[in-house]
Design a protein around this motif. Structure first.
Motif, PDB file in Angstrom:
ATOM      1  N   LEU A 314     -16.971 -35.153   1.484  1.00 34.32           N
ATOM      2  CA  LEU A 314     -18.246 -34.931   0.806  1.00 34.32           C
ATOM      3  C   LEU A 314     -18.055 -34.304  -0.569  1.00 34.32           C
ATOM      4  CD1 LEU A 314     -21.319 -35.040   0.929  1.00 34.32           C
ATOM      5  CD2 LEU A 314     -21.288 -32.825   2.104  1.00 34.32           C
ATOM      6  N   ARG A 315     -17.074 -33.429  -0.715  1.00 35.03           N
ATOM      7  CA  ARG A 315     -16.872 -32.737  -1.986  1.00 35.03           C
ATOM      8  C   ARG A 315     -16.536 -33.694  -3.126  1.00 35.03           C
ATOM      9  NH1 ARG A 315     -12.932 -31.650   1.539  1.00 35.03           N
ATOM     10  NH2 ARG A 315     -10.834 -32.423   1.122  1.00 35.03           N
ATOM     11  N   LYS A 316     -16.124 -34.926  -2.809  1.00 32.92           N
ATOM     12  CA  LYS A 316     -15.785 -35.904  -3.842  1.00 32.92           C
ATOM     13  C   LYS A 316     -16.912 -36.905  -4.094  1.00 32.92           C
ATOM     14  CE  LYS A 316     -10.758 -35.685  -3.223  1.00 32.92           C
ATOM     15  NZ  LYS A 316      -9.516 -36.464  -2.984  1.00 32.92           N
ATOM     16  N   ALA A 347     -29.876 -23.611  -6.929  1.00 33.23           N
ATOM     17  CA  ALA A 347     -29.507 -23.997  -5.573  1.00 33.23           C
ATOM     18  C   ALA A 347     -28.671 -25.273  -5.583  1.00 33.23           C
ATOM     19  CB  ALA A 347     -30.763 -24.199  -4.726  1.00 33.23           C
ATOM     20  N   LYS A 348     -29.060 -26.215  -6.417  1.00 35.52           N
ATOM     21  CA  LYS A 348     -28.287 -27.464  -6.528  1.00 35.52           C
ATOM     22  C   LYS A 348     -26.864 -27.158  -7.009  1.00 35.52           C
ATOM     23  CE  LYS A 348     -32.252 -30.470  -7.468  1.00 35.52           C
ATOM     24  NZ  LYS A 348     -32.888 -31.389  -8.443  1.00 35.52           N
ATOM     25  N   LYS A 349     -26.766 -26.239  -7.972  1.00 40.30           N
ATOM     26  CA  LYS A 349     -25.441 -25.886  -8.487  1.00 40.30           C
ATOM     27  C   LYS A 349     -24.588 -25.262  -7.387  1.00 40.30           C
ATOM     28  CE  LYS A 349     -23.177 -23.373 -12.250  1.00 40.30           C
ATOM     29  NZ  LYS A 349     -23.386 -22.496 -13.442  1.00 40.30           N
ATOM     30  N   ASN A 353     -21.041 -26.751  -5.927  1.00 35.96           N
ATOM     31  CA  ASN A 353     -19.815 -25.969  -6.129  1.00 35.96           C
ATOM     32  C   ASN A 353     -19.139 -25.571  -4.819  1.00 35.96           C
ATOM     33  OD1 ASN A 353     -19.983 -26.044  -8.898  1.00 35.96           O
ATOM     34  ND2 ASN A 353     -21.131 -24.127  -9.061  1.00 35.96           N
ATOM     35  N   TYR A 354     -19.814 -25.824  -3.698  1.00 36.78           N
ATOM     36  CA  TYR A 354     -19.232 -25.492  -2.400  1.00 36.78           C
ATOM     37  C   TYR A 354     -18.305 -26.625  -1.955  1.00 36.78           C
ATOM     38  CZ  TYR A 354     -19.030 -24.133   2.552  1.00 36.78           C
ATOM     39  OH  TYR A 354     -18.606 -23.768   3.803  1.00 36.78           O
ATOM     40  N   SER A 355     -17.230 -26.298  -1.218  1.00 34.65           N
ATOM     41  CA  SER A 355     -16.207 -27.295  -0.894  1.00 34.65           C
ATOM     42  C   SER A 355     -16.545 -28.157   0.320  1.00 34.65           C
ATOM     43  CB  SER A 355     -14.853 -26.601  -0.654  1.00 34.65           C
ATOM     44  OG  SER A 355     -14.949 -25.723   0.454  1.00 34.65           O
ATOM     45  N   TRP A 356     -17.497 -27.756   1.160  1.00 38.79           N
ATOM     46  CA  TRP A 356     -17.923 -28.507   2.341  1.00 38.79           C
ATOM     47  C   TRP A 356     -16.752 -28.963   3.217  1.00 38.79           C
ATOM     48  CZ3 TRP A 356     -22.678 -27.563   3.311  1.00 38.79           C
ATOM     49  CH2 TRP A 356     -23.587 -27.377   2.257  1.00 38.79           C
ATOM     50  N   PRO A 389     -17.219 -19.203  -0.157  1.00 36.35           N
ATOM     51  CA  PRO A 389     -15.990 -20.007  -0.152  1.00 36.35           C
ATOM     52  C   PRO A 389     -15.270 -19.887   1.181  1.00 36.35           C
ATOM     53  CG  PRO A 389     -16.172 -18.754  -2.186  1.00 36.35           C
ATOM     54  CD  PRO A 389     -17.262 -18.249  -1.280  1.00 36.35           C
ATOM     55  N   VAL A 390     -14.706 -20.985   1.631  1.00 35.55           N
ATOM     56  CA  VAL A 390     -13.957 -20.977   2.884  1.00 35.55           C
ATOM     57  C   VAL A 390     -12.702 -20.145   2.723  1.00 35.55           C
ATOM     58  CG1 VAL A 390     -12.785 -22.403   4.588  1.00 35.55           C
ATOM     59  CG2 VAL A 390     -14.833 -23.254   3.465  1.00 35.55           C
ATOM     60  N   GLU A 391     -12.493 -19.235   3.672  1.00 42.15           N
ATOM     61  CA  GLU A 391     -11.317 -18.379   3.588  1.00 42.15           C
ATOM     62  C   GLU A 391     -10.047 -19.183   3.780  1.00 42.15           C
ATOM     63  OE1 GLU A 391     -11.391 -15.095   6.139  1.00 42.15           O
ATOM     64  OE2 GLU A 391     -13.342 -14.368   5.489  1.00 42.15           O
ATOM     65  N   ALA A 392      -9.098 -18.928   2.893  1.00 40.44           N
ATOM     66  CA  ALA A 392      -7.783 -19.552   3.068  1.00 40.44           C
ATOM     67  C   ALA A 392      -7.063 -18.827   4.194  1.00 40.44           C
ATOM     68  CB  ALA A 392      -6.980 -19.440   1.770  1.00 40.44           C
TER      69      ALA A 392
END
Length: 458
Positions: A314-316, A347-349, A353-356, A389-392
């Motif tokens: 989805l991020r692409k 909100a759209k931004k 910007n989220y990686s999903w 952001p998803v934790e690494a």
């Protein structure tokens, strides 16, 4: 077919009383007095319902609850607890138990609880049947206009014209592999036939052969009746095999044989049954690596991979994220008879910007959460604060530090050290559930077990 109940309790009198009562009520019953015996019964008997005592000689029944619910998600668990353990039983329900009974309890109370589960189980099956019929009759919609989705639509149209070609759909979890399979089915000449979806990872290994190929009458002591397999149910239509990489090597041989001659043998039969089915397989794993690890047959891989489809995460997909968000908002708000909120630019931004990492499935779940919790006419970025952001993964030692290429440096040793630390982290977080840890690492449980042995992880 009688409903099957397992009783796991170390009180002999109670166990025998419950067994006689349930058999008189028409249930098929197996009993055990320890967790170890309980595991054996559940693996072999596959009960619909398990009555599980919390305190057992070899451990706490609650410790096995999560593992059982993960491996047998359709099995209901009713906890049996002494008076002082009621709070523990309530916690068990939050972790997946259907209900709990406090000892001593009346047999009529147990009967009511089982009837309640039967009604809920019947309702769930009716809802699933309705949803399946709705999915079968309603055309599949692919939301978006990005280059990846437009290319996918064009490819599906071409594939649908050839209604026998085997397809392998690949992509991350949540990218919509089943949606693609349904779209191919609906656009093909097989659209009037059944679409049968099978998640190969969700069916126990000792059951999946019968589920797929069926069973001949009279060859099983407990189940003497014949059973039609899902491949026969899909005759004239499409069989979707999700998580095909989880099939055992023995089943891979049988699947390959079917793909080559379009014939199956029911378990226990010597006769072939011709089946006209198009197979669409899907996986989020690297079958190439599995072939190298001797976990997947190369000949089956080439037979499945006649037409490959690689789904973009989805991020692409750019602004498709916004279109999907608005689509799901409309869908959920209509279901709830609520006004559809407007997405503000911030909100759209935030959405873009989220990686999903969970892709479209995660997006849909997030939008449902918004539709339920927020009553505003507009949605701003602060309403999406949960999209952090998803934790690494926690830092393996020296992984992100500067590396000095000394004379003693060994790339192989360095990579093995990193691999071992990631494996240990995944195992700890999964509480030694090897299957779950393997999924986190993106490898099979068999590949993970070999690495555990290799690194002597305990």
């Amino acid at each position: 077919m009688a409903m099957k109940v397992a009783i796991i309790d170390d009180e002999t009198t109670l166990r025998l009383t419950l067994e006689m009562f349930l058999e008189d009520e028409g249930y098929e019953v197996r009993t055990a007095s320890t967790l170890e015996e309980g595991w054996t019964i559940i693996d072999q008997f596959h009960p619909h319902i398990t009555l599980l005592d919390i305190r057992l000689p070899d451990g706490n029944g609650l410790d096995s609850l999560l593992d059982w619910k993960e491996q047998f998600p359709h099995m209901a668990v009713i906890m049996l607890t002494a008076y002082g353990d009621a709070k523990t039983a309530v916690r068990a329900m939050k972790e997946g138990a259907f209900d709990y009974l406090t000892k001593p309890f009346e047999l009529e109370e147990l009967k009511v609880t089982l009837e309640k589960w039967n009604k809920q189980h019947h309702l769930e099956k009716e809802v699933e049947r309705y949803r399946e019929e709705e999915r079968r009759t309603n055309p599949v919609r692919m939301i978006g206009s990005s280059d990846p989705i437009n290319e996918l639509r064009a490819k599906i149209s071409l594939i649908a014209e050839s209604d026998n070609t085997t397809v392998l759909v690949r992509g991350e979890t949540g990218t919509g592999k089943e949606l693609v399979a349904r779209s191919i089915h609906q656009q093909s000449s097989r659209h009037a036939g059944p679409f049968v979806a099978v998640n190969c990872a969700s069916i126990p290994a000792d059951l999946i052969e019968v589920e797929l190929f069926g069973r001949e009458k009279g060859n099983h002591a407990v189940h003497p009746e014949a059973k039609v397999g899902l491949m026969e149910w899909a005759d004239g239509g499409t069989l979707f095999l999700d998580e095909v990489g989880d099939l055992s090597l023995d089943l891979q041989v049988k699947l390959l044989r079917f793909l080559e001659d379009k014939k199956i043998k029911r378990v226990g039969s010597v006769h072939d049954v011709e089946v006209d089915v198009r197979v669409i397989a899907a996986t989020n794993r690297s079958l190439e690596e599995m072939i190298q690890d001797k976990e997947f047959r190369s000949d089956l891989y080439y037979r499945l991979n006649v037409v490959p489809i690689q789904l973009s995460p989805l991020r692409k997909r750019g602004k498709d994220i916004i279109r999907l968000t608005e689509h799901f908002l409309n869908e959920f708000c209509q279901q709830m008879s609520k006004e559809v909120p407007v997405l503000k630019e911030d909100a759209k931004k935030r959405l873009l910007n989220y990686s999903w990492p969970g892709n479209v499935r995660e997006l849909k779940n997030s939008v449902e959460r918004l539709a339920i919790l927020h009553q505003k006419k507009e949605l701003s970025a602060h309403h999406l604060d949960f999209l952090s952001p998803v934790e690494a993964p926690s830092e393996p030692s020296d992984y992100d530090k500067d590396i000095e290429f000394t004379e003693q440096f060994s790339l192989e040793d360095y990579l093995e050290r990193i691999e071992k630390e990631y494996i240990e982290k995944a195992i700890q977080e999964s509480k030694w559930n090897i299957t779950q840890a393997g999924k986190r690492l993106g490898i099979s449980r068999y590949a993970l077990q070999r690495r555990i042995d290799k690194y002597d992880i305990t």
